[in-house]
Design a protein around this motif. Structure first.
Motif, PDB file in Angstrom:
ATOM      1  N   ALA A 132       0.822  -1.216   0.000  1.00  0.00           N
ATOM      2  CA  ALA A 132       0.000   0.000   0.000  1.00  0.00           C
ATOM      3  C   ALA A 132       0.859   1.271   0.000  1.00  0.00           C
ATOM      4  O   ALA A 132       0.503   2.263  -0.634  1.00  0.00           O
ATOM      5  N   ILE A 133       1.980   1.220   0.724  1.00  0.00           N
ATOM      6  CA  ILE A 133       2.865   2.389   0.840  1.00  0.00           C
ATOM      7  C   ILE A 133       4.290   1.897   0.560  1.00  0.00           C
ATOM      8  O   ILE A 133       5.015   1.526   1.487  1.00  0.00           O
ATOM      9  N   PRO A 134       4.705   1.871  -0.699  1.00  0.00           N
ATOM     10  CA  PRO A 134       6.026   1.328  -1.008  1.00  0.00           C
ATOM     11  C   PRO A 134       7.173   2.239  -0.544  1.00  0.00           C
ATOM     12  O   PRO A 134       6.981   3.437  -0.338  1.00  0.00           O
ATOM     13  N   GLY A 135       8.337   1.643  -0.385  1.00  0.00           N
ATOM     14  CA  GLY A 135       9.548   2.404  -0.103  1.00  0.00           C
ATOM     15  C   GLY A 135       9.687   2.839   1.341  1.00  0.00           C
ATOM     16  O   GLY A 135       9.117   2.241   2.259  1.00  0.00           O
ATOM     17  N   THR A 136      10.434   3.916   1.522  1.00  0.00           N
ATOM     18  CA  THR A 136      10.742   4.395   2.870  1.00  0.00           C
ATOM     19  C   THR A 136       9.501   4.851   3.627  1.00  0.00           C
ATOM     20  O   THR A 136       9.459   4.769   4.850  1.00  0.00           O
ATOM     21  N   GLY A 137       8.483   5.303   2.927  1.00  0.00           N
ATOM     22  CA  GLY A 137       7.244   5.726   3.591  1.00  0.00           C
ATOM     23  C   GLY A 137       6.549   4.579   4.297  1.00  0.00           C
ATOM     24  O   GLY A 137       6.063   4.722   5.418  1.00  0.00           O
ATOM     25  N   GLY A 138       6.510   3.421   3.655  1.00  0.00           N
ATOM     26  CA  GLY A 138       5.899   2.251   4.276  1.00  0.00           C
ATOM     27  C   GLY A 138       6.692   1.760   5.471  1.00  0.00           C
ATOM     28  O   GLY A 138       6.121   1.377   6.495  1.00  0.00           O
ATOM     29  N   VAL A 184      18.721  -0.909   5.093  1.00  0.00           N
ATOM     30  CA  VAL A 184      19.044  -1.071   3.677  1.00  0.00           C
ATOM     31  C   VAL A 184      18.517   0.112   2.867  1.00  0.00           C
ATOM     32  O   VAL A 184      19.218   0.656   2.005  1.00  0.00           O
ATOM     33  N   GLN A 185      17.279   0.520   3.133  1.00  0.00           N
ATOM     34  CA  GLN A 185      16.721   1.660   2.412  1.00  0.00           C
ATOM     35  C   GLN A 185      17.519   2.925   2.688  1.00  0.00           C
ATOM     36  O   GLN A 185      17.800   3.705   1.781  1.00  0.00           O
ATOM     37  N   THR A 186      17.895   3.138   3.925  1.00  0.00           N
ATOM     38  CA  THR A 186      18.654   4.328   4.299  1.00  0.00           C
ATOM     39  C   THR A 186      20.003   4.345   3.601  1.00  0.00           C
ATOM     40  O   THR A 186      20.444   5.397   3.116  1.00  0.00           O
ATOM     41  N   ALA A 187      20.654   3.198   3.533  1.00  0.00           N
ATOM     42  CA  ALA A 187      21.964   3.120   2.873  1.00  0.00           C
ATOM     43  C   ALA A 187      21.873   3.459   1.382  1.00  0.00           C
ATOM     44  O   ALA A 187      22.847   3.927   0.793  1.00  0.00           O
ATOM     45  N   GLY A 188      20.715   3.252   0.784  1.00  0.00           N
ATOM     46  CA  GLY A 188      20.530   3.545  -0.632  1.00  0.00           C
ATOM     47  C   GLY A 188      20.133   4.984  -0.934  1.00  0.00           C
ATOM     48  O   GLY A 188      19.993   5.351  -2.102  1.00  0.00           O
ATOM     49  N   LEU A 189      19.947   5.783   0.096  1.00  0.00           N
ATOM     50  CA  LEU A 189      19.544   7.174  -0.094  1.00  0.00           C
ATOM     51  C   LEU A 189      20.760   8.090  -0.198  1.00  0.00           C
ATOM     52  O   LEU A 189      21.873   7.703   0.168  1.00  0.00           O
ATOM     53  N   SER A 190      20.534   9.301  -0.651  1.00  0.00           N
ATOM     54  CA  SER A 190      21.594  10.310  -0.622  1.00  0.00           C
ATOM     55  C   SER A 190      21.941  10.607   0.837  1.00  0.00           C
ATOM     56  O   SER A 190      21.199  10.216   1.740  1.00  0.00           O
TER      57      SER A 190
END
Length: 111
Positions: free
Chosen positions: A26-32, A76-82
């Motif tokens: 329902a809420i993909p990515g860092t938001g979910g 993992v998501q955080t590591a992929g961000l700027s």
């Protein structure tokens, strides 16, 4: 831990992981991920102040909420961000998570 407690953790884990998956759809990515971590922090705060049943603690605390919230996906998501996005994501998860846990504790104590 006996077998019935292990079964409670497993059942709760299955439910939590399923709910986590549905939120991610329902809420993909860092938001979910942020949503499950903040909601899970709130529920756990309320839970620890209102539930004394050991069986409920295994099912909901160790099982459901532990698999609903996610540190590994957050990392993992955080590591992929700027750099800026990563710092904002870390801040949002920790600040909102602590605020949500505090609000859950406050709500639980009012019950």
């Amino acid at each position: 831990m006996d077998r019935s407690e292990l079964a409670l953790v497993a059942a709760g884990g299955f439910l939590g992981a399923t709910l986590r998956y549905l939120v991610g759809v329902a809420i993909p990515g860092t938001g979910g991920t942020l949503a499950v971590n903040v909601l899970g922090s709130f529920v756990l705060g309320a839970f620890i102040t209102t539930v004394s049943s050991r069986r409920a603690q295994w099912l909901l605390g160790s099982g459901l909420l532990s698999s609903f919230t996610t540190y590994s996906t957050f990392a993992v998501q955080t590591a992929g961000l700027s750099m800026t996005g990563g710092v904002l994501n870390i801040g949002a998860n920790y600040v909102l998570g602590f605020v949500a846990a505090g609000a859950g504790i406050a709500l639980g104590r009012r019950q």
